[in-house]
Design a protein around this motif. Structure first.
Motif, short mmCIF file in Angstrom:
data_model
loop_
_atom_site.label_atom_id
_atom_site.label_comp_id
_atom_site.label_asym_id
_atom_site.label_seq_id
_atom_site.Cartn_x
_atom_site.Cartn_y
_atom_site.Cartn_z
N SER A 24 -67.80 68.01 -9.47
CA SER A 24 -66.40 68.17 -10.33
C SER A 24 -65.82 67.14 -11.64
O SER A 24 -65.32 67.19 -12.48
CB SER A 24 -64.92 67.84 -9.83
OG SER A 24 -65.00 65.98 -8.65
N ASP A 128 -56.67 82.95 -17.96
CA ASP A 128 -55.79 81.06 -18.18
C ASP A 128 -56.83 80.39 -18.17
O ASP A 128 -57.94 80.05 -16.78
CB ASP A 128 -54.66 81.29 -16.60
CG ASP A 128 -53.50 82.67 -17.30
OD1 ASP A 128 -53.12 82.63 -18.34
OD2 ASP A 128 -52.52 82.53 -16.34
N ALA A 130 -58.69 76.34 -16.95
CA ALA A 130 -58.93 75.86 -16.31
C ALA A 130 -58.09 74.28 -15.66
O ALA A 130 -57.85 74.06 -17.81
CB ALA A 130 -59.53 74.71 -15.38
N ARG A 131 -57.42 73.48 -15.31
CA ARG A 131 -56.71 71.81 -15.85
C ARG A 131 -57.93 71.06 -16.60
O ARG A 131 -58.71 71.06 -16.22
CB ARG A 131 -56.78 71.35 -14.36
CG ARG A 131 -54.41 72.70 -13.58
CD ARG A 131 -54.88 71.25 -13.08
NE ARG A 131 -54.10 71.80 -11.66
CZ ARG A 131 -53.14 71.54 -11.03
NH1 ARG A 131 -53.71 70.75 -10.18
NH2 ARG A 131 -52.39 72.25 -9.72
N PRO A 132 -57.42 70.12 -17.04
CA PRO A 132 -58.94 69.40 -18.34
C PRO A 132 -59.39 68.98 -16.88
O PRO A 132 -58.11 68.45 -16.19
CB PRO A 132 -57.70 68.66 -18.94
CG PRO A 132 -56.23 69.44 -18.45
CD PRO A 132 -56.45 70.45 -17.62
N PRO A 134 -59.63 65.19 -15.13
CA PRO A 134 -58.99 63.75 -15.05
C PRO A 134 -59.83 62.82 -16.49
O PRO A 134 -61.22 62.47 -16.70
CB PRO A 134 -59.35 63.51 -13.61
CG PRO A 134 -59.69 63.85 -12.37
CD PRO A 134 -60.02 65.37 -14.31
#
Length: 134
Positions: A24, A128, A130-132, A134
């Motif tokens: 990840s 849509d 994906a979240r950036p 961290p």
């Protein structure tokens, strides 16, 4: 990371998947064991249902909690023309790290033509983002 292979079968089309969890931290580094599944039949309009076996994903591929994941899922979706994009819905259950019904989840897979330049990851058929990281 996944590889989708299509094959002509009995006057129709089927596909098999080979996928590898990615760390990840960078969404590029392989981790854990690769999984090979299929073949799954594809209808004339590109629709399919793929019942996958129970899959275990290592914790370093889980961006939410970092815990190992275990799930039994079914993918219901479509091979979109041209066959550079596959997307759909996910049903099934996660059993680790917590029991969770996956109804309402989505997936998306997009062809990567240049491994040195990944497209921005998307999470559903609407593409849509994906979240950036961290």
């Amino acid at each position: 990371m996944s590889k989708l292979t299509t094959e002509a079968r009995d006057g129709g089309l089927s596909f098999s998947l080979s996928f590898q969890p990615l760390e990840s931290a960078d969404r590029k580094t392989p981790t854990g064991e690769p999984v090979d599944v299929g073949p799954y039949e594809v209808s004339a309009d590109g629709q399919f249902t793929a019942e996958l076996p129970t899959i275990v994903v290592p914790g370093n591929a889980n961006p939410i909690s970092g815990n190992e994941l275990e799930a039994t899922i079914t993918l219901t979706g479509a091979l979109c023309a041209p066959a550079d994009f596959v997307c759909g819905e996910v049903t099934g259950t996660a059993t680790r790290p917590i029991a969770l019904d996956l109804e309402g989840s989505t997936f998306a897979m997009e062809r990567i033509t240049d491994p040195s330049s990944y497209p921005a990851p998307v999470i559903n058929c609407d593409r849509d983002p994906a979240r950036p990281l961290p």
